[in-house]
Write a protein that holds these residues in place. Sequence first.
Motif, PDB file in Angstrom:
ATOM      1  N   LEU A 179       0.735  -1.195  -0.047  1.00 30.53           N
ATOM      2  CA  LEU A 179       0.020   0.079   0.018  1.00 30.53           C
ATOM      3  C   LEU A 179       0.886   1.227  -0.017  1.00 30.53           C
ATOM      4  O   LEU A 179       0.679   2.278  -0.773  1.00 30.53           O
ATOM      5  CB  LEU A 179      -0.983   0.099   1.132  1.00 30.53           C
ATOM      6  N   LYS A 180       1.989   1.307   0.624  1.00 32.40           N
ATOM      7  CA  LYS A 180       2.803   2.434   0.847  1.00 32.40           C
ATOM      8  C   LYS A 180       3.612   2.528  -0.385  1.00 32.40           C
ATOM      9  O   LYS A 180       3.752   3.641  -1.019  1.00 32.40           O
ATOM     10  CB  LYS A 180       3.910   2.228   1.936  1.00 32.40           C
ATOM     11  N   ASN A 181       4.036   1.550  -0.987  1.00 31.63           N
ATOM     12  CA  ASN A 181       4.581   1.414  -2.411  1.00 31.63           C
ATOM     13  C   ASN A 181       3.762   2.012  -3.374  1.00 31.63           C
ATOM     14  O   ASN A 181       4.122   2.803  -4.435  1.00 31.63           O
ATOM     15  CB  ASN A 181       4.978   0.104  -3.012  1.00 31.63           C
ATOM     16  N   ASN A 182       2.248   1.634  -3.394  1.00 31.38           N
ATOM     17  CA  ASN A 182       1.380   2.370  -4.423  1.00 31.38           C
ATOM     18  C   ASN A 182       1.425   3.766  -4.132  1.00 31.38           C
ATOM     19  O   ASN A 182       1.187   4.550  -5.094  1.00 31.38           O
ATOM     20  CB  ASN A 182       0.228   1.601  -4.279  1.00 31.38           C
ATOM     21  N   LEU A 183       1.279   4.222  -3.002  1.00 33.38           N
ATOM     22  CA  LEU A 183       1.274   5.686  -2.531  1.00 33.38           C
ATOM     23  C   LEU A 183       2.431   6.381  -2.953  1.00 33.38           C
ATOM     24  O   LEU A 183       2.313   7.492  -3.784  1.00 33.38           O
ATOM     25  CB  LEU A 183       1.121   5.852  -1.155  1.00 33.38           C
ATOM     26  N   PHE A 184       3.679   5.773  -2.984  1.00 35.04           N
ATOM     27  CA  PHE A 184       5.029   6.338  -3.400  1.00 35.04           C
ATOM     28  C   PHE A 184       4.801   6.177  -5.123  1.00 35.04           C
ATOM     29  O   PHE A 184       5.064   7.378  -5.775  1.00 35.04           O
ATOM     30  CB  PHE A 184       6.140   5.434  -3.169  1.00 35.04           C
ATOM     31  N   TRP A 185       4.252   5.285  -5.889  1.00 33.91           N
ATOM     32  CA  TRP A 185       4.232   5.435  -6.961  1.00 33.91           C
ATOM     33  C   TRP A 185       3.298   6.331  -7.580  1.00 33.91           C
ATOM     34  O   TRP A 185       3.530   6.945  -8.541  1.00 33.91           O
ATOM     35  CB  TRP A 185       3.724   3.970  -7.258  1.00 33.91           C
ATOM     36  N   MET A 186       2.157   6.548  -6.859  1.00 29.79           N
ATOM     37  CA  MET A 186       1.258   7.793  -7.321  1.00 29.79           C
ATOM     38  C   MET A 186       1.955   8.968  -7.143  1.00 29.79           C
ATOM     39  O   MET A 186       1.655   9.887  -7.925  1.00 29.79           O
ATOM     40  CB  MET A 186       0.042   7.381  -6.354  1.00 29.79           C
ATOM     41  N   ILE A 187       2.401   9.306  -6.177  1.00 33.45           N
ATOM     42  CA  ILE A 187       2.861  10.636  -5.769  1.00 33.45           C
ATOM     43  C   ILE A 187       4.266  10.818  -7.009  1.00 33.45           C
ATOM     44  O   ILE A 187       4.397  11.734  -7.501  1.00 33.45           O
ATOM     45  CB  ILE A 187       3.732  10.867  -4.562  1.00 33.45           C
ATOM     46  N   GLY A 188       4.884   9.758  -7.254  1.00 33.17           N
ATOM     47  CA  GLY A 188       6.194   9.947  -8.126  1.00 33.17           C
ATOM     48  C   GLY A 188       5.332  10.329  -9.449  1.00 33.17           C
ATOM     49  O   GLY A 188       6.172  11.043 -10.547  1.00 33.17           O
ATOM     50  N   SER A 189       4.472   9.403  -9.978  1.00 36.42           N
ATOM     51  CA  SER A 189       3.981   9.751 -11.271  1.00 36.42           C
ATOM     52  C   SER A 189       3.295  11.133 -11.485  1.00 36.42           C
ATOM     53  O   SER A 189       3.330  11.608 -12.530  1.00 36.42           O
ATOM     54  CB  SER A 189       2.723   8.601 -11.233  1.00 36.42           C
ATOM     55  N   LEU A 190       2.567  11.570 -10.454  1.00 38.93           N
ATOM     56  CA  LEU A 190       2.114  12.797 -10.482  1.00 38.93           C
ATOM     57  C   LEU A 190       2.867  14.115 -10.582  1.00 38.93           C
ATOM     58  O   LEU A 190       2.684  15.022 -10.998  1.00 38.93           O
ATOM     59  CB  LEU A 190       1.025  13.106  -9.373  1.00 38.93           C
ATOM     60  N   THR A 191       4.300  13.964  -9.792  1.00 36.59           N
ATOM     61  CA  THR A 191       5.104  14.869  -9.778  1.00 36.59           C
ATOM     62  C   THR A 191       6.343  14.642 -10.767  1.00 36.59           C
ATOM     63  O   THR A 191       6.489  15.569 -11.877  1.00 36.59           O
ATOM     64  CB  THR A 191       5.836  14.759  -8.558  1.00 36.59           C
ATOM     65  N   LEU A 192       6.910  13.546 -10.918  1.00 37.75           N
ATOM     66  CA  LEU A 192       7.835  13.349 -11.920  1.00 37.75           C
ATOM     67  C   LEU A 192       7.523  13.117 -13.480  1.00 37.75           C
ATOM     68  O   LEU A 192       8.044  13.880 -14.315  1.00 37.75           O
ATOM     69  CB  LEU A 192       8.951  12.116 -11.247  1.00 37.75           C
ATOM     70  N   ILE A 193       6.662  11.985 -13.505  1.00 38.68           N
ATOM     71  CA  ILE A 193       6.263  11.500 -14.856  1.00 38.68           C
ATOM     72  C   ILE A 193       5.279  12.761 -15.655  1.00 38.68           C
ATOM     73  O   ILE A 193       5.545  13.084 -16.567  1.00 38.68           O
ATOM     74  CB  ILE A 193       5.598  10.203 -14.759  1.00 38.68           C
ATOM     75  N   MET A 194       4.365  13.254 -14.695  1.00 37.95           N
ATOM     76  CA  MET A 194       3.551  14.075 -15.190  1.00 37.95           C
ATOM     77  C   MET A 194       4.253  15.478 -15.420  1.00 37.95           C
ATOM     78  O   MET A 194       4.231  16.208 -16.494  1.00 37.95           O
ATOM     79  CB  MET A 194       2.523  14.704 -14.518  1.00 37.95           C
ATOM     80  N   GLY A 195       4.979  15.945 -14.763  1.00 37.73           N
ATOM     81  CA  GLY A 195       6.025  17.074 -14.565  1.00 37.73           C
ATOM     82  C   GLY A 195       6.941  16.873 -15.686  1.00 37.73           C
ATOM     83  O   GLY A 195       7.152  18.058 -16.742  1.00 37.73           O
ATOM     84  N   ALA A 196       7.573  16.003 -16.182  1.00 34.68           N
ATOM     85  CA  ALA A 196       8.449  15.895 -17.126  1.00 34.68           C
ATOM     86  C   ALA A 196       7.695  15.757 -18.505  1.00 34.68           C
ATOM     87  O   ALA A 196       8.399  16.384 -19.259  1.00 34.68           O
ATOM     88  CB  ALA A 196       9.349  14.541 -17.000  1.00 34.68           C
ATOM     89  N   GLY A 197       6.450  15.178 -18.587  1.00 28.83           N
ATOM     90  CA  GLY A 197       5.687  15.051 -19.820  1.00 28.83           C
ATOM     91  C   GLY A 197       5.264  16.556 -20.174  1.00 28.83           C
ATOM     92  O   GLY A 197       5.523  16.875 -21.215  1.00 28.83           O
TER      93      GLY A 197
END
Length: 291
Positions: free
Chosen positions: A67-85
């Motif tokens: 569950l914590k890993n999913n939370l990390f993945w969500m935050i990382g996706s919203l900041t890094l992946i979306m920001g880089a995109g």
Amino acid sequence: MTTRMLKPWLFLLPALIIYLTVIFVPAVYTFFLSFFSWNGVAPQKEFVGLGNYAELFTQDTVFMRALKNNLFWMIGSLTLIMGAGLGLALLLNKKLKGRIFFRGVFYFPYVLSGIVVATGWTWLYNPTQGFVNKMLALLGLESWQHAWLAEPDIALYAVFVAAMWQGIGQPMVLFLAGLQSIPQDPYEAALIDGAKPYQSFLYITLPLLRETFVIVIATTLIASMKVYDIIYGMTGGGPAESTQVLSSWMYAQTFKFANIGMGSAIAFILVLVSMTIIIPYVYYTTKKSHV
């Protein structure tokens, strides 16, 4: 009901049948199974009520880590992946030489299968022959070398880098579509008024990309909650269960440990968490955009 009123429903009927048989009925049956202890082959299921859910939250330490890993993945996706995109979209929206080529280059990984990406990046992370450690050695940074996928403290981050490489193209394309729909008149007026580039970005680009942000954030949230294939392909949830996410732990409980009830409970929790996050967000943002 007249024939004229019935015709639209007849056109919808095939899609409705597929939805009910492939999605709705299995989802309801999965929720039903989450109240039982069953190995999938025994003729009788043992009813345990909320026992599976209680065990997940009180005894299953791997579930809480997932569950914590999913939370990390969500935050990382919203900041890094979306920001880089967004950054790539802003760059490739300019009249640069070869921008069409680079759009294809950055979008290409997104169309690849997650298992293909996992296989390639597993080779890159190979401790002895992989490109990453070889390049670090070439740069004189031997102290930075790691067994990237075998160390519990860094394995999840290593997998996320591979996922970021693959996933960056999707928000980039959506943001590009949004940027190209913005008229040039506001920018020209801002330029005449002496606005700086960052001011045009903050007060023109971002507000006019609101609808695009709704789509990108919603799809990013969904993807981050159901991530599975790249995790399974690169680490299988290891080492020491450090990269388990809800979907991979659900698979392990269901098919590796033959614990159908526990796997079904994790599946329902995954759906519930996703709906709790995504539905209020989409409702609020779409309602606000129509005010």
